[in-house]
Design a protein around this motif. Structure first.
Motif, PDB file in Angstrom:
ATOM      1  N   ILE A  41       0.860  -1.182   0.000  1.00  0.00           N
ATOM      2  CA  ILE A  41       0.000   0.000   0.000  1.00  0.00           C
ATOM      3  C   ILE A  41       0.895   1.231   0.000  1.00  0.00           C
ATOM      4  O   ILE A  41       1.866   1.296   0.764  1.00  0.00           O
ATOM      5  CB  ILE A  41      -0.904   0.002   1.248  1.00  0.00           C
ATOM      6  N   LYS A  42       0.559   2.198  -0.846  1.00  0.00           N
ATOM      7  CA  LYS A  42       1.332   3.441  -0.900  1.00  0.00           C
ATOM      8  C   LYS A  42       0.396   4.634  -0.818  1.00  0.00           C
ATOM      9  O   LYS A  42      -0.784   4.535  -1.154  1.00  0.00           O
ATOM     10  CB  LYS A  42       2.159   3.503  -2.179  1.00  0.00           C
ATOM     11  N   ASP A  43       0.953   5.750  -0.357  1.00  0.00           N
ATOM     12  CA  ASP A  43       0.162   6.974  -0.310  1.00  0.00           C
ATOM     13  C   ASP A  43       0.375   7.753  -1.610  1.00  0.00           C
ATOM     14  O   ASP A  43       1.069   7.300  -2.513  1.00  0.00           O
ATOM     15  CB  ASP A  43       0.490   7.805   0.930  1.00  0.00           C
ATOM     16  N   ARG A  44      -0.207   8.935  -1.690  1.00  0.00           N
ATOM     17  CA  ARG A  44      -0.130   9.710  -2.926  1.00  0.00           C
ATOM     18  C   ARG A  44       1.292  10.125  -3.270  1.00  0.00           C
ATOM     19  O   ARG A  44       1.601  10.397  -4.415  1.00  0.00           O
ATOM     20  CB  ARG A  44      -1.023  10.937  -2.843  1.00  0.00           C
ATOM     21  N   ASP A  45       2.186  10.168  -2.265  1.00  0.00           N
ATOM     22  CA  ASP A  45       3.587  10.540  -2.486  1.00  0.00           C
ATOM     23  C   ASP A  45       4.474   9.322  -2.724  1.00  0.00           C
ATOM     24  O   ASP A  45       5.689   9.432  -2.727  1.00  0.00           O
ATOM     25  CB  ASP A  45       4.108  11.342  -1.286  1.00  0.00           C
ATOM     26  N   ASN A  46       3.836   8.164  -2.892  1.00  0.00           N
ATOM     27  CA  ASN A  46       4.530   6.902  -3.158  1.00  0.00           C
ATOM     28  C   ASN A  46       5.302   6.347  -1.966  1.00  0.00           C
ATOM     29  O   ASN A  46       6.209   5.545  -2.134  1.00  0.00           O
ATOM     30  CB  ASN A  46       5.447   7.027  -4.378  1.00  0.00           C
ATOM     31  N   HIS A  47       4.946   6.779  -0.760  1.00  0.00           N
ATOM     32  CA  HIS A  47       5.542   6.229   0.445  1.00  0.00           C
ATOM     33  C   HIS A  47       4.747   4.994   0.865  1.00  0.00           C
ATOM     34  O   HIS A  47       3.516   4.994   0.808  1.00  0.00           O
ATOM     35  CB  HIS A  47       5.529   7.245   1.594  1.00  0.00           C
ATOM     36  N   GLN A  48       5.455   3.961   1.304  1.00  0.00           N
ATOM     37  CA  GLN A  48       4.772   2.756   1.740  1.00  0.00           C
ATOM     38  C   GLN A  48       3.978   3.048   3.002  1.00  0.00           C
ATOM     39  O   GLN A  48       4.457   3.714   3.918  1.00  0.00           O
ATOM     40  CB  GLN A  48       5.777   1.629   1.985  1.00  0.00           C
ATOM     41  N   GLU A  49       2.757   2.557   3.035  1.00  0.00           N
ATOM     42  CA  GLU A  49       1.844   2.800   4.156  1.00  0.00           C
ATOM     43  C   GLU A  49       1.225   1.490   4.605  1.00  0.00           C
ATOM     44  O   GLU A  49       1.466   0.441   4.023  1.00  0.00           O
ATOM     45  CB  GLU A  49       0.725   3.767   3.731  1.00  0.00           C
ATOM     46  N   GLY A  50       0.406   1.592   5.609  1.00  0.00           N
ATOM     47  CA  GLY A  50      -0.337   0.441   6.110  1.00  0.00           C
ATOM     48  C   GLY A  50      -1.594   0.921   6.791  1.00  0.00           C
ATOM     49  O   GLY A  50      -1.785   2.125   6.994  1.00  0.00           O
ATOM     50  N   PHE A  51      -2.454   0.009   7.135  1.00  0.00           N
ATOM     51  CA  PHE A  51      -3.695   0.352   7.813  1.00  0.00           C
ATOM     52  C   PHE A  51      -3.486   0.256   9.317  1.00  0.00           C
ATOM     53  O   PHE A  51      -3.006  -0.761   9.814  1.00  0.00           O
ATOM     54  CB  PHE A  51      -4.822  -0.594   7.404  1.00  0.00           C
ATOM     55  N   SER A  52      -3.852   1.300  10.025  1.00  0.00           N
ATOM     56  CA  SER A  52      -3.790   1.277  11.482  1.00  0.00           C
ATOM     57  C   SER A  52      -5.032   0.559  12.021  1.00  0.00           C
ATOM     58  O   SER A  52      -5.978   0.288  11.273  1.00  0.00           O
ATOM     59  CB  SER A  52      -3.755   2.703  12.040  1.00  0.00           C
ATOM     60  N   TYR A  53      -5.032   0.289  13.293  1.00  0.00           N
ATOM     61  CA  TYR A  53      -6.197  -0.331  13.926  1.00  0.00           C
ATOM     62  C   TYR A  53      -7.424   0.559  13.732  1.00  0.00           C
ATOM     63  O   TYR A  53      -8.513   0.075  13.418  1.00  0.00           O
ATOM     64  CB  TYR A  53      -5.939  -0.595  15.411  1.00  0.00           C
ATOM     65  N   LEU A  54      -7.238   1.872  13.907  1.00  0.00           N
ATOM     66  CA  LEU A  54      -8.354   2.806  13.724  1.00  0.00           C
ATOM     67  C   LEU A  54      -8.860   2.785  12.287  1.00  0.00           C
ATOM     68  O   LEU A  54     -10.066   2.883  12.045  1.00  0.00           O
ATOM     69  CB  LEU A  54      -7.931   4.223  14.123  1.00  0.00           C
ATOM     70  N   ASP A  55      -7.941   2.663  11.302  1.00  0.00           N
ATOM     71  CA  ASP A  55      -8.346   2.561   9.902  1.00  0.00           C
ATOM     72  C   ASP A  55      -9.198   1.320   9.659  1.00  0.00           C
ATOM     73  O   ASP A  55     -10.207   1.366   8.958  1.00  0.00           O
ATOM     74  CB  ASP A  55      -7.122   2.505   8.978  1.00  0.00           C
ATOM     75  N   VAL A  56      -8.773   0.216  10.253  1.00  0.00           N
ATOM     76  CA  VAL A  56      -9.490  -1.047  10.066  1.00  0.00           C
ATOM     77  C   VAL A  56     -10.900  -0.963  10.645  1.00  0.00           C
ATOM     78  O   VAL A  56     -11.852  -1.492  10.064  1.00  0.00           O
ATOM     79  CB  VAL A  56      -8.699  -2.221  10.690  1.00  0.00           C
ATOM     80  N   LYS A  57     -11.061  -0.295  11.762  1.00  0.00           N
ATOM     81  CA  LYS A  57     -12.359  -0.195  12.433  1.00  0.00           C
ATOM     82  C   LYS A  57     -13.243   0.926  11.866  1.00  0.00           C
ATOM     83  O   LYS A  57     -14.449   0.939  12.103  1.00  0.00           O
ATOM     84  CB  LYS A  57     -12.162   0.043  13.939  1.00  0.00           C
ATOM     85  N   ALA A  58     -12.661   1.847  11.115  1.00  0.00           N
ATOM     86  CA  ALA A  58     -13.386   3.024  10.631  1.00  0.00           C
ATOM     87  C   ALA A  58     -14.467   2.651   9.615  1.00  0.00           C
ATOM     88  O   ALA A  58     -14.383   1.643   8.924  1.00  0.00           O
ATOM     89  CB  ALA A  58     -12.404   4.005   9.992  1.00  0.00           C
ATOM     90  N   ASP A  59     -15.477   3.505   9.551  1.00  0.00           N
ATOM     91  CA  ASP A  59     -16.540   3.300   8.561  1.00  0.00           C
ATOM     92  C   ASP A  59     -16.702   4.518   7.645  1.00  0.00           C
ATOM     93  O   ASP A  59     -17.770   4.759   7.083  1.00  0.00           O
ATOM     94  CB  ASP A  59     -17.859   2.963   9.247  1.00  0.00           C
ATOM     95  N   ASP A  60     -15.623   5.278   7.502  1.00  0.00           N
ATOM     96  CA  ASP A  60     -15.690   6.477   6.657  1.00  0.00           C
ATOM     97  C   ASP A  60     -14.812   6.365   5.406  1.00  0.00           C
ATOM     98  O   ASP A  60     -14.335   7.357   4.871  1.00  0.00           O
ATOM     99  CB  ASP A  60     -15.321   7.728   7.463  1.00  0.00           C
ATOM    100  N   TRP A  61     -14.615   5.159   4.903  1.00  0.00           N
ATOM    101  CA  TRP A  61     -13.815   4.953   3.695  1.00  0.00           C
ATOM    102  C   TRP A  61     -14.622   5.331   2.470  1.00  0.00           C
ATOM    103  O   TRP A  61     -15.837   5.133   2.416  1.00  0.00           O
ATOM    104  CB  TRP A  61     -13.367   3.489   3.587  1.00  0.00           C
ATOM    105  N   GLU A  62     -13.923   5.893   1.486  1.00  0.00           N
ATOM    106  CA  GLU A  62     -14.568   6.238   0.228  1.00  0.00           C
ATOM    107  C   GLU A  62     -13.575   6.075  -0.915  1.00  0.00           C
ATOM    108  O   GLU A  62     -12.365   6.020  -0.691  1.00  0.00           O
ATOM    109  CB  GLU A  62     -15.098   7.674   0.256  1.00  0.00           C
ATOM    110  N   PHE A  63     -14.083   6.003  -2.121  1.00  0.00           N
ATOM    111  CA  PHE A  63     -13.236   5.936  -3.298  1.00  0.00           C
ATOM    112  C   PHE A  63     -12.885   7.345  -3.731  1.00  0.00           C
ATOM    113  O   PHE A  63     -13.698   8.262  -3.618  1.00  0.00           O
ATOM    114  CB  PHE A  63     -13.939   5.202  -4.441  1.00  0.00           C
ATOM    115  N   VAL A  64     -11.677   7.507  -4.217  1.00  0.00           N
ATOM    116  CA  VAL A  64     -11.227   8.796  -4.730  1.00  0.00           C
ATOM    117  C   VAL A  64     -11.565   8.831  -6.213  1.00  0.00           C
ATOM    118  O   VAL A  64     -11.224   7.913  -6.955  1.00  0.00           O
ATOM    119  CB  VAL A  64      -9.703   8.967  -4.531  1.00  0.00           C
TER     120      VAL A  64
END
Length: 105
Positions: free
Chosen positions: A36-59
């Motif tokens: 997984i990468k962010d818009r700046d091409n840095h490697q990222e991951g999902f945090s616990y809060l990200d996994v539990k969140a319900d506010d995901w959307e498509f760009v």
């Protein structure tokens, strides 16, 4: 949406973000490395809060906006064409071809 709802499309190349994030920030899936990468091409991951969140959307990318506009144009043409010939055209069936045209330099 919950993360598990956006993951199938994310794995196909759709960009995702949380509504609580800065509007320009998103995650993308890098197929070549399986990360997984962010818009700046840095490697990222999902945090616990990200996994539990319900506010995901498509760009919505510029390409998505262009495709939508082309679909609308073709649908308008199709309505006029259909009226005279009674044959149908489904713009979405030509997605790959339309994307190829959009990507031309």
């Amino acid at each position: 949406m919950k993360l598990n709802e956006v993951l199938p499309e994310f794995e196909k190349g759709k960009l995702i973000r949380r509504t609580s994030w800065n509007k320009e920030y998103y995650f993308k899936y890098d197929f070549s490395f399986g990360v997984i990468k962010d818009r700046d091409n840095h490697q990222e991951g999902f945090s616990y809060l990200d996994v539990k969140a319900d506010d995901w959307e498509f760009v919505q990318t510029v390409e998505d906006k262009q495709l939508k506009k082309l679909y609308n144009i073709l649908s308008t043409y199709n309505i006029a064409y259909n009226y005279r010939t009674l044959s149908g055209l489904k713009p979405e069936a030509y997605k790959d071809e339309l994307l190829e045209v959009l990507r031309m330099k």
